[in-house]
Design an enzyme around this catalytic site. Sequence first.
Site, mmCIF file in Angstrom:
data_model
loop_
_atom_site.group_PDB
_atom_site.id
_atom_site.type_symbol
_atom_site.label_atom_id
_atom_site.label_comp_id
_atom_site.label_asym_id
_atom_site.label_seq_id
_atom_site.Cartn_x
_atom_site.Cartn_y
_atom_site.Cartn_z
ATOM 1 N N ARG A 106 0.807 -1.218 0.000
ATOM 2 C CA ARG A 106 0.000 0.000 0.000
ATOM 3 C C ARG A 106 0.844 1.274 0.000
ATOM 4 N NH1 ARG A 106 -2.743 -3.773 1.827
ATOM 5 N NH2 ARG A 106 -1.011 -4.167 3.196
ATOM 6 N N THR A 107 1.779 1.343 0.918
ATOM 7 C CA THR A 107 2.518 2.588 1.090
ATOM 8 C C THR A 107 3.301 2.911 -0.177
ATOM 9 O OG1 THR A 107 2.708 2.083 3.435
ATOM 10 C CG2 THR A 107 4.139 3.810 2.582
ATOM 11 N N LYS A 167 26.588 -4.050 -1.417
ATOM 12 C CA LYS A 167 28.064 -4.002 -1.329
ATOM 13 C C LYS A 167 28.504 -3.334 -0.036
ATOM 14 C CE LYS A 167 28.342 -3.324 -6.324
ATOM 15 N NZ LYS A 167 28.524 -2.271 -7.315
ATOM 16 N N ARG A 195 11.541 3.784 3.395
ATOM 17 C CA ARG A 195 11.174 2.800 4.435
ATOM 18 C C ARG A 195 12.426 2.011 4.771
ATOM 19 N NH1 ARG A 195 6.019 -1.119 4.659
ATOM 20 N NH2 ARG A 195 5.145 0.876 5.284
ATOM 21 N N HIS A 240 5.551 6.229 11.355
ATOM 22 C CA HIS A 240 4.990 6.015 10.019
ATOM 23 C C HIS A 240 3.966 7.135 9.814
ATOM 24 C CE1 HIS A 240 3.717 4.241 6.413
ATOM 25 N NE2 HIS A 240 3.169 3.134 6.830
#
Lengths: 159, 308
Positions: B57-58, B86, B107, B135
């Site tokens: 969703r986000t 890396k 995120r 959030h």
Amino acid sequence: MSSEDQQIREIRVHPIENGTVIDHINAGQALNVLKILKIPSSSSRVVSVLINAPSVHGRKDVVKIEGRELNVEEVDKIALIAPNATINIIRDFEVSEKDIVHIHSQIEGVVRCINPNCISNSNEPVTSKFAVSSNGRRTILRCSYCERIISDDIGEHLL
Amino acid sequence: MSFKDLHIISMKSFSRDMIDHVLNTAEMLEPIARDKAKSDILKGKVLGVMFFEPSTRTRMSFETAMMRLGGDVLSLGSVDASSIAKGETLADTIRVVDGYANAIVLRHNKEGAAQLASEFSSVPILNAGDGAGHHPTQTFLDLYTIRRESHLDGLKIALAGDLKYGRTVHSLCYALSLYGAEITLISPKELRLPAEIIEDLKSRNIKVTETESIEDAIEDIDVLYATRVQKERFPDPAEYRKVANSLLITPELLEKAKPELKVMHPLPRTNEIDPRVDNTKHACYFKQSFYGVPIRMALLALVMGALE
């Protein structure tokens, strides 16, 4: 005063010629003060430690370091674990300067965040940062990254 | 009030006036989110999308929001296929991507990652979840859903489920306190809202009630906000089943509710809501995930300076 009392008294308050006396340390925090000052590894000078000494406010610890004056960074760290401490600079057996410690509203690179998943505990190029506040006699640190709070055991998390 | 170049890290940096401004802007943009009007106010702008953790969703609603406003999306793609594999630090990755994008949505699995990113970025960072931390865009869309489908003033809301670990709940509680909501907390004792958050709410004169059963609260509330209860929080499967049953929202339970009650859930759901609830007038969770689009359009347009 008996000779035994006299001897104990001398051991406790034996004057130093030059150096620093850190007085009014919260009882039980003297060893953390030594950790901040990196004693004994940083010096071979004589250091005296009094733990649980009686004082007008209950119990206190005292640390006396011969031949050494503390720098600002060290004093700021001590303030976090002993907010009522006094720093006495001794020169020629006299108290030359006497200061109380000051708690800053922000500290950087002094304490490690207790949250293992905090970004400040990873390999990122940042130093730990905390907002400092006080709740009566308790000092409260809030991580500027993850907001986790450290309060009762700040001495355990010094960098 | 200017949002231009503002980092969106945590709800705590927003006043009620600022939140209202975001909600008003989202309402204005909603017809564009529904494809009933067109806009290209973000034409020529690029959104850097960096997701170090899974999301449906986000991520998709941020990308849709950007595209609906005429902008472009540049994605980090899989972490395994990037230089992070890396060993590149987040700080370096941010400094690179900020040269390619006009804003970055991030995120990350570590708490404080968005704050760190904001210290290294010359473009706005939008926090799309930092570990168990914040959030904020979820909270904005929750508030927007409540305002659109119910009402924010004089709201009586119950929060049910995992209130201990659920990051959406903590930010939402803070934001609801700005609107003077009456809050009922419904959770098993193992998953109660942390005491410091309850104390914080009470110190803001918010009426907070705690209970372990939805039935105790259902008759009196305007919104029932359910969150996912994760099985792995319970060492004993029998205990999990008992808790899951006590928090299950069914059509039978909702018969006792006000007709206008709305059921919300940040999704994904597991067993918290009986699928039969989906067809009732109470179900609001799919609308809620749609409202993520106008809210993220509003935030993107504001921080990129396309709207005041």
